[in-house]
Design a protein around this motif. Sequence first.
Motif, PDB file in Angstrom:
ATOM      1  N   LYS A 141       0.750  -1.360  -0.069  1.00 54.22           N
ATOM      2  CA  LYS A 141       0.014  -0.111   0.076  1.00 54.22           C
ATOM      3  C   LYS A 141       0.877   1.306   0.068  1.00 54.22           C
ATOM      4  O   LYS A 141       0.566   2.233  -0.609  1.00 54.22           O
ATOM      5  N   LEU A 142       1.992   1.110   0.671  1.00 53.72           N
ATOM      6  CA  LEU A 142       2.902   2.316   0.728  1.00 53.72           C
ATOM      7  C   LEU A 142       3.530   2.794  -0.703  1.00 53.72           C
ATOM      8  O   LEU A 142       3.967   3.948  -0.826  1.00 53.72           O
ATOM      9  N   VAL A 143       3.296   1.758  -1.656  1.00 54.98           N
ATOM     10  CA  VAL A 143       3.750   2.183  -2.968  1.00 54.98           C
ATOM     11  C   VAL A 143       3.001   3.268  -3.749  1.00 54.98           C
ATOM     12  O   VAL A 143       3.370   4.152  -4.129  1.00 54.98           O
ATOM     13  N   THR A 144       1.815   3.435  -3.317  1.00 56.25           N
ATOM     14  CA  THR A 144       0.642   4.084  -3.844  1.00 56.25           C
ATOM     15  C   THR A 144      -0.006   5.042  -2.768  1.00 56.25           C
ATOM     16  O   THR A 144      -0.701   6.132  -3.238  1.00 56.25           O
ATOM     17  N   PHE A 145       0.079   4.933  -1.664  1.00 57.50           N
ATOM     18  CA  PHE A 145      -0.703   5.530  -0.511  1.00 57.50           C
ATOM     19  C   PHE A 145       0.693   6.168   0.477  1.00 57.50           C
ATOM     20  O   PHE A 145       1.216   5.467   0.815  1.00 57.50           O
ATOM     21  N   ASP A 146       0.619   7.508   0.559  1.00 58.47           N
ATOM     22  CA  ASP A 146       1.727   8.182   1.285  1.00 58.47           C
ATOM     23  C   ASP A 146       1.153   8.594   2.590  1.00 58.47           C
ATOM     24  O   ASP A 146       0.601   9.598   2.639  1.00 58.47           O
ATOM     25  N   GLU A 191       9.854  -0.640  11.159  1.00 59.07           N
ATOM     26  CA  GLU A 191      11.237  -0.235  11.041  1.00 59.07           C
ATOM     27  C   GLU A 191      11.417  -0.110   9.571  1.00 59.07           C
ATOM     28  O   GLU A 191      12.275   0.735   8.828  1.00 59.07           O
ATOM     29  N   ARG A 192      10.702  -0.877   8.741  1.00 56.36           N
ATOM     30  CA  ARG A 192      10.522  -0.887   7.170  1.00 56.36           C
ATOM     31  C   ARG A 192       9.819   0.472   6.809  1.00 56.36           C
ATOM     32  O   ARG A 192      10.084   0.942   5.895  1.00 56.36           O
ATOM     33  N   VAL A 193       8.703   1.044   7.402  1.00 52.04           N
ATOM     34  CA  VAL A 193       8.029   2.155   7.227  1.00 52.04           C
ATOM     35  C   VAL A 193       8.877   3.326   7.318  1.00 52.04           C
ATOM     36  O   VAL A 193       9.004   4.129   6.682  1.00 52.04           O
ATOM     37  N   LEU A 194       9.840   3.346   8.514  1.00 52.63           N
ATOM     38  CA  LEU A 194      10.711   4.463   8.811  1.00 52.63           C
ATOM     39  C   LEU A 194      11.584   4.655   7.416  1.00 52.63           C
ATOM     40  O   LEU A 194      11.963   5.658   7.026  1.00 52.63           O
ATOM     41  N   ARG A 195      12.244   3.535   6.638  1.00 51.01           N
ATOM     42  CA  ARG A 195      12.894   3.623   5.660  1.00 51.01           C
ATOM     43  C   ARG A 195      12.285   4.097   4.204  1.00 51.01           C
ATOM     44  O   ARG A 195      12.755   4.708   3.604  1.00 51.01           O
ATOM     45  N   ALA A 246       8.867   5.599   4.245  1.00 48.08           N
ATOM     46  CA  ALA A 246       7.934   6.707   4.416  1.00 48.08           C
ATOM     47  C   ALA A 246       8.405   7.530   5.680  1.00 48.08           C
ATOM     48  O   ALA A 246       7.844   7.541   6.675  1.00 48.08           O
ATOM     49  N   PRO A 247       9.665   8.013   5.828  1.00 44.73           N
ATOM     50  CA  PRO A 247      10.390   8.529   7.093  1.00 44.73           C
ATOM     51  C   PRO A 247       9.411   9.622   7.746  1.00 44.73           C
ATOM     52  O   PRO A 247       9.987   9.781   8.812  1.00 44.73           O
ATOM     53  N   ARG A 248       8.553  10.149   7.035  1.00 50.26           N
ATOM     54  CA  ARG A 248       8.049  11.522   7.487  1.00 50.26           C
ATOM     55  C   ARG A 248       6.624  11.059   8.217  1.00 50.26           C
ATOM     56  O   ARG A 248       6.166  11.700   9.169  1.00 50.26           O
ATOM     57  N   ALA A 249       6.514   9.706   8.160  1.00 50.52           N
ATOM     58  CA  ALA A 249       5.102   9.255   8.631  1.00 50.52           C
ATOM     59  C   ALA A 249       5.272   9.131  10.154  1.00 50.52           C
ATOM     60  O   ALA A 249       6.481   8.599  10.755  1.00 50.52           O
ATOM     61  N   VAL A 250       4.462   9.329  10.873  1.00 53.25           N
ATOM     62  CA  VAL A 250       4.433   8.985  12.606  1.00 53.25           C
ATOM     63  C   VAL A 250       4.098   7.634  12.454  1.00 53.25           C
ATOM     64  O   VAL A 250       3.154   7.027  11.702  1.00 53.25           O
ATOM     65  N   ARG A 251       4.788   6.989  13.314  1.00 51.39           N
ATOM     66  CA  ARG A 251       4.719   5.545  13.289  1.00 51.39           C
ATOM     67  C   ARG A 251       4.256   5.056  14.982  1.00 51.39           C
ATOM     68  O   ARG A 251       4.613   5.334  15.756  1.00 51.39           O
ATOM     69  N   ILE A 252       2.855   4.451  14.796  1.00 47.83           N
ATOM     70  CA  ILE A 252       2.486   4.156  16.251  1.00 47.83           C
ATOM     71  C   ILE A 252       2.301   2.534  16.193  1.00 47.83           C
ATOM     72  O   ILE A 252       1.679   2.012  15.219  1.00 47.83           O
ATOM     73  N   ALA A 276      13.613  -4.357  18.260  1.00 48.68           N
ATOM     74  CA  ALA A 276      12.996  -3.125  17.804  1.00 48.68           C
ATOM     75  C   ALA A 276      13.543  -2.083  18.021  1.00 48.68           C
ATOM     76  O   ALA A 276      14.304  -1.696  18.992  1.00 48.68           O
ATOM     77  N   SER A 277      13.823  -1.190  16.769  1.00 45.31           N
ATOM     78  CA  SER A 277      14.410   0.090  16.953  1.00 45.31           C
ATOM     79  C   SER A 277      13.365   1.102  17.468  1.00 45.31           C
ATOM     80  O   SER A 277      12.354   1.208  17.031  1.00 45.31           O
ATOM     81  N   ALA A 278      14.131   1.631  18.649  1.00 42.07           N
ATOM     82  CA  ALA A 278      13.158   2.848  19.279  1.00 42.07           C
ATOM     83  C   ALA A 278      12.774   3.987  18.330  1.00 42.07           C
ATOM     84  O   ALA A 278      11.930   4.602  18.537  1.00 42.07           O
ATOM     85  N   GLN A 279      13.659   4.144  17.280  1.00 39.88           N
ATOM     86  CA  GLN A 279      13.595   5.287  16.472  1.00 39.88           C
ATOM     87  C   GLN A 279      12.480   4.852  15.595  1.00 39.88           C
ATOM     88  O   GLN A 279      11.753   5.714  15.036  1.00 39.88           O
ATOM     89  N   ALA A 280      12.049   3.499  15.274  1.00 40.32           N
ATOM     90  CA  ALA A 280      11.243   3.045  14.247  1.00 40.32           C
ATOM     91  C   ALA A 280       9.861   3.492  14.846  1.00 40.32           C
ATOM     92  O   ALA A 280       8.805   3.428  14.210  1.00 40.32           O
ATOM     93  N   VAL A 281       9.574   3.180  16.205  1.00 43.94           N
ATOM     94  CA  VAL A 281       8.440   3.297  16.975  1.00 43.94           C
ATOM     95  C   VAL A 281       8.275   4.679  17.449  1.00 43.94           C
ATOM     96  O   VAL A 281       9.027   4.949  18.340  1.00 43.94           O
TER      97      VAL A 281
END
Length: 129
Positions: free
Chosen positions: A40-45, A65-69, A71-77, A92-97
Amino acid sequence: MAKILIVDDEVQVASALRRLFRREGFAVEVAFNGEEALQKLVTFDPDLVISDFRMKGMNGAELLERVLRVAPRAVRILLSGHADLWSSSPTASAQAVSHFISKPWDDDHLVSRVRTLLGGSHEPSPSTP
């Protein structure tokens, strides 16, 4: 209008979150596993990604962690009802969450928190009767 990607392998949970955020004026996409979310991230930002932690295949921490790479601007919950969250995912990367929310959630608190995380700049769209 802010865009939210919801990822949860429980159809009822994903549907409840989709209804909640659509009712609040957000554009919402749903994925039922990590691989589908990445597609979905290919077409939905999205501006924000909410992922369950415990899912078959890729867990939520790995997905974020993959979303961070991608779509780095997305808030990740990360959403979970399990207290042993971090002990069960030591990589789990503390930075990814960006943020953690416990299940079950309170709808008003969750919407308020999402609006705050998005900077309060994403007001609801006008409702149509």
